[in-house]
Motif scaffolding. Structure first.
Motif, mmCIF file in Angstrom:
data_model
loop_
_atom_site.group_PDB
_atom_site.id
_atom_site.type_symbol
_atom_site.label_atom_id
_atom_site.label_comp_id
_atom_site.label_asym_id
_atom_site.label_seq_id
_atom_site.Cartn_x
_atom_site.Cartn_y
_atom_site.Cartn_z
ATOM 1 N N CYS A 6 0.833 -1.198 0.000
ATOM 2 C CA CYS A 6 0.000 0.000 0.000
ATOM 3 C C CYS A 6 0.870 1.252 0.000
ATOM 4 O O CYS A 6 1.843 1.332 0.759
ATOM 5 C CB CYS A 6 -0.893 -0.027 1.251
ATOM 6 S SG CYS A 6 -1.860 1.471 1.505
ATOM 7 N N LYS A 8 0.150 4.069 1.135
ATOM 8 C CA LYS A 8 -0.076 4.865 2.345
ATOM 9 C C LYS A 8 0.597 4.250 3.569
ATOM 10 O O LYS A 8 1.266 4.952 4.321
ATOM 11 C CB LYS A 8 -1.574 5.023 2.592
ATOM 12 C CG LYS A 8 -1.907 5.966 3.708
ATOM 13 C CD LYS A 8 -3.401 6.206 3.790
ATOM 14 C CE LYS A 8 -3.726 7.163 4.922
ATOM 15 N NZ LYS A 8 -5.168 7.354 5.045
ATOM 16 N N CYS A 9 0.426 2.917 3.779
ATOM 17 C CA CYS A 9 0.955 2.302 5.007
ATOM 18 C C CYS A 9 1.976 1.192 4.762
ATOM 19 O O CYS A 9 2.581 0.707 5.696
ATOM 20 C CB CYS A 9 -0.195 1.776 5.867
ATOM 21 S SG CYS A 9 -0.978 0.272 5.233
ATOM 22 N N TYR A 41 -8.751 -2.037 -2.092
ATOM 23 C CA TYR A 41 -8.507 -1.292 -0.864
ATOM 24 C C TYR A 41 -7.579 -2.065 0.064
ATOM 25 O O TYR A 41 -7.539 -3.290 0.074
ATOM 26 C CB TYR A 41 -9.821 -0.973 -0.153
ATOM 27 C CG TYR A 41 -10.639 -2.180 0.230
ATOM 28 C CD1 TYR A 41 -10.526 -2.743 1.499
ATOM 29 C CD2 TYR A 41 -11.514 -2.766 -0.673
ATOM 30 C CE1 TYR A 41 -11.273 -3.857 1.846
ATOM 31 C CE2 TYR A 41 -12.263 -3.881 -0.329
ATOM 32 C CZ TYR A 41 -12.133 -4.418 0.933
ATOM 33 O OH TYR A 41 -12.866 -5.521 1.278
ATOM 34 N N CYS A 42 -6.823 -1.312 0.827
ATOM 35 C CA CYS A 42 -5.934 -1.867 1.833
ATOM 36 C C CYS A 42 -6.787 -2.269 3.029
ATOM 37 O O CYS A 42 -7.556 -1.461 3.549
ATOM 38 C CB CYS A 42 -4.892 -0.827 2.241
ATOM 39 S SG CYS A 42 -3.829 -1.359 3.598
ATOM 40 N N CYS A 45 -5.344 -0.044 6.413
ATOM 41 C CA CYS A 45 -5.582 1.397 6.621
ATOM 42 C C CYS A 45 -6.796 1.922 5.876
ATOM 43 O O CYS A 45 -7.246 3.031 6.136
ATOM 44 C CB CYS A 45 -4.352 2.209 6.238
ATOM 45 S SG CYS A 45 -4.052 2.321 4.449
ATOM 46 N N GLY A 46 -7.322 1.160 4.911
ATOM 47 C CA GLY A 46 -8.516 1.583 4.188
ATOM 48 C C GLY A 46 -8.260 2.381 2.926
ATOM 49 O O GLY A 46 -9.203 2.752 2.227
ATOM 50 N N TYR A 47 -7.001 2.660 2.589
ATOM 51 C CA TYR A 47 -6.703 3.384 1.349
ATOM 52 C C TYR A 47 -7.332 2.644 0.178
ATOM 53 O O TYR A 47 -7.250 1.423 0.088
ATOM 54 C CB TYR A 47 -5.187 3.507 1.152
ATOM 55 C CG TYR A 47 -4.825 4.158 -0.155
ATOM 56 C CD1 TYR A 47 -4.887 5.536 -0.304
ATOM 57 C CD2 TYR A 47 -4.439 3.390 -1.247
ATOM 58 C CE1 TYR A 47 -4.572 6.133 -1.516
ATOM 59 C CE2 TYR A 47 -4.120 3.981 -2.454
ATOM 60 C CZ TYR A 47 -4.190 5.353 -2.579
ATOM 61 O OH TYR A 47 -3.878 5.937 -3.783
ATOM 62 N N SER A 48 -7.993 3.371 -0.739
ATOM 63 C CA SER A 48 -8.719 2.748 -1.848
ATOM 64 C C SER A 48 -8.363 3.394 -3.178
ATOM 65 O O SER A 48 -8.083 4.589 -3.241
ATOM 66 C CB SER A 48 -10.234 2.901 -1.638
ATOM 67 O OG SER A 48 -10.616 2.378 -0.401
ATOM 68 N N GLU A 49 -8.419 2.597 -4.222
ATOM 69 C CA GLU A 49 -8.269 3.085 -5.592
ATOM 70 C C GLU A 49 -9.395 2.494 -6.425
ATOM 71 O O GLU A 49 -9.738 1.327 -6.279
ATOM 72 C CB GLU A 49 -6.915 2.691 -6.179
ATOM 73 C CG GLU A 49 -5.756 3.405 -5.539
ATOM 74 C CD GLU A 49 -4.420 3.073 -6.196
ATOM 75 O OE1 GLU A 49 -4.379 2.205 -7.096
ATOM 76 O OE2 GLU A 49 -3.420 3.672 -5.791
ATOM 77 N N PHE A 65 -2.334 -1.671 -7.987
ATOM 78 C CA PHE A 65 -2.446 -1.149 -6.632
ATOM 79 C C PHE A 65 -1.111 -1.211 -5.889
ATOM 80 O O PHE A 65 -0.741 -0.288 -5.184
ATOM 81 C CB PHE A 65 -3.524 -1.931 -5.859
ATOM 82 C CG PHE A 65 -3.815 -1.385 -4.479
ATOM 83 C CD1 PHE A 65 -4.578 -0.249 -4.331
ATOM 84 C CD2 PHE A 65 -3.343 -2.023 -3.359
ATOM 85 C CE1 PHE A 65 -4.872 0.233 -3.071
ATOM 86 C CE2 PHE A 65 -3.621 -1.543 -2.100
ATOM 87 C CZ PHE A 65 -4.397 -0.398 -1.953
#
Length: 67
Positions: A6, A8-9, A41-42, A45-49, A65
């Protein structure tokens, strides 16, 4: 520099689901959900594309992703 996981995380835990959304104008007025996407989505952490379902293939989405 190569990045895995991810953005983000850094987690490598992900999942996907399909969603449909309305467009604008008459499709919104009549609630016609003609836009289809695959959301990756991760799970940490919830990061989504969002990926357009019509132009994406299932196995390549996780590659997009995770970089």
């Amino acid at each position: 520099m190569s990045q895995n996981g991810c953005i983000k995380c850094g987690s490598t835990n992900a999942d996907k689901k399909e969603v449909a959304m309305t467009g604008t104008g008459l499709s919104k007025m009549f609630d016609v959900q003609n836009n289809q996407f695959i959301v990756v989505y991760c799970t940490d952490c919830g990061y989504s594309e969002f990926y357009n379902k019509k132009s994406s293939t299932g196995s390549n989405i996780f590659d997009l992703f995770f970089g």
